[in-house]
Design a protein around this motif. Structure first.
Motif, short mmCIF file in Angstrom:
data_model
loop_
_atom_site.label_atom_id
_atom_site.label_comp_id
_atom_site.label_asym_id
_atom_site.label_seq_id
_atom_site.Cartn_x
_atom_site.Cartn_y
_atom_site.Cartn_z
N ILE A 179 -46.68 -23.61 19.81
CA ILE A 179 -46.83 -25.01 19.41
C ILE A 179 -45.87 -25.91 20.15
O ILE A 179 -44.66 -25.68 20.17
CB ILE A 179 -46.61 -25.16 17.89
N GLU A 187 -42.35 -22.32 18.14
CA GLU A 187 -42.21 -23.74 18.42
C GLU A 187 -41.43 -23.89 19.72
O GLU A 187 -40.38 -23.26 19.89
CB GLU A 187 -41.46 -24.41 17.27
N LYS A 204 -44.48 -30.68 15.47
CA LYS A 204 -44.63 -29.28 15.90
C LYS A 204 -43.91 -28.31 14.96
O LYS A 204 -44.42 -27.23 14.68
CB LYS A 204 -44.16 -29.10 17.34
#
Length: 452
Positions: free
Chosen positions: A50, A147, A56
């Motif tokens: 992501i 992330e 996010k």
């Protein structure tokens, strides 16, 4: 703890302190060398990856919670952390055990740096990425949710497979590294899209979305877009959370998440779509109830988090103008005003624009700084025109003093908003939970320019 273990942990801690000075690298060459040395363990991980300017982290936390609710052993890699560096690396919501973390730091630092002819010199974030991958593989996670740290194309996490590449809202942040226009930033974020990826995006900005579409088209990836392939509607917000209806490959009514703000409906819809794409790709069973339970149970501290009721104290990590606008919109939706504003910013952020958005909305200001040299001096904030025009402005150089002052001067029926930096929120949480100010020694903060 035995003395040899204590000495080993100190050595490992000192190593992490040292490599923070290596800053950020505009290249994947060194992290790729490190992964090759480890046998490319990242290739064994099914990965939901992501990127984005805002949202996010929330999407990552939501995806991990949904997948865990579906019975999948789920690793989550986030950055930065709020209080403890081990928050960055969790499996099914549990931080990597302290002993295991320091053991891996020792093992990997020796392996990378003791190579006689050509040592592998990773940055702090690259090293934690490698450590996380090694840990997740050793624990045989079913899915890794990752992330990005900053950007995407040259982010250390981009050594991952990116089975599903998710791109959330795009705005201007980290402009020195990512570019000063939306299309440039979007290009960096879209760098996580690889051949074989399936793409999910809620980047509503038309310029950003055009960049993402082009990238997906160029390398032949499927793309699910918010508003075209999945959507949310009938959003309602309260101090208990956010509810909405979802429509995509499945239809869900009255979906609830405990995270506050209408923007969390968008993030949750993105997370549902991403998990559905991942489930279809790898034949994973994710039922409606898994989604509903996962979103109700998600934990994502510091994002419109209520930490006290009388007075109402809300912590939010917004640190760029677009995120700040979203926070203000959420407060308006909740019918809340800002009575006392505690604000701090990093020196490299657009604090002038953020101040122009926040300061006029507050009855009183408390300007402070978190405990790192990267923090902006409160006197710099005090000199801003929006601060000079306020009648009630206070300067406190320690976050603990700012919090105690806010409690003292804010009536029980009013609202305190703490906002401006992830590190400010971490400092506040450390003080409220443990009575000590935040320790930023392993926050990955660095001062130097990007290097190749």
């Amino acid at each position: 703890m035995r003395s040899d273990e204590s000495g080993s942990q100190k050595t490992a801690h000192d190593y992490l302190l040292k490599i923070q000075s290596r800053g950020w690298r505009c290249s994947l060459s060194e992290i790729a060398r490190a992964m090759k040395e480890l046998g490319n363990p990242q290739e064994k991980l099914t990965t939901l990856h992501i990127a984005g300017t805002n949202g996010k982290g929330s999407v990552a936390a939501m995806c991990a919670s949904i997948l865990q609710s579906a019975g999948l052993k789920t690793g989550l890699f986030i950055s930065p952390h709020l209080i403890d560096v081990r928050e960055r690396i969790t499996i099914d919501g549990q931080k990597i055990p302290e002993e295991r973390f320091w053991q891996l730091v020792v093992e990997l630092s020796h392996r990378f740096e003791d190579m006689n002819s050509d040592p592998i010199e990773l940055t702090f974030f690259e090293f934690l990425t490698a450590l996380c991958v090694e840990y997740f593989v050793s624990e045989a996670v079913d899915v890794m949710v990752a992330e990005t740290g900053m950007g995407g194309r040259f982010d250390a996490t981009n050594i991952l497979r990116s089975d599903v590449a998710v791109i959330t809202q795009i705005g201007l942040d980290h402009t020195a590294q990512l570019g000063d226009t939306v299309d440039k930033v979007a290009g960096e974020k879209a760098g996580i899209i690889k051949k074989g990826s399936s793409v999910v995006s809620s980047a509503n900005d038309p310029i950003a979305m055009s960049v993402i579409r082009n990238r997906a088209y160029e390398i032949g990836c499927s793309l699910a877009e918010l508003g075209r392939d999945f959507s949310f509607s009938n959003v309602s917000v309260s101090l208990s959370g956010t509810a909405f209806d979802y429509d995509g490959t499945r239809t869900l009514k009255a979906v609830e998440t405990n995270l506050l703000g209408s923007h969390q409906a968008e993030n949750a819809a993105t997370a549902i779509a991403a998990c559905d794409v991942l489930g279809h790709m790898h034949d994973l069973q994710i039922d409606d109830i898994d989604i509903l339970r996962g979103l109700q149970r998600v934990s994502w501290p510091g994002r419109l988090e209520i930490v006290s009721r009388k007075p109402l104290m809300i912590l939010d990590c917004a640190h760029n103008p677009s995120a700040t606008r979203r926070t203000l919109q959420s407060l308006d939706e909740l019918g809340l005003r800002i009575d006392t504003l505690i604000y701090s910013s990093s020196r490299d952020k657009d604090y002038r624009t953020i101040a122009s958005l926040l300061f006029p909305r507050a009855k009183r200001l408390i300007l402070t700084r978190y405990g790192n040299e990267r923090a902006c001096n409160p006197e710099t904030l005090l000199a801003l025109p929006e601060a000079r025009s306020k009648k009630e402005v206070y300067v406190r150089h320690r976050v603990s003093e700012a919090i105690e002052l806010a409690k003292e001067i804010t009536p029980a029926d009013e609202t305190i908003l703490v906002i401006g930096s992830i590190f400010l929120v971490g400092d506040v949480l450390s003080w409220l939970k443990y009575g000590v100010e935040g320790d930023f020694s392993l926050a990955g903060l660095w001062q130097q320019s990007p290097k190749g």
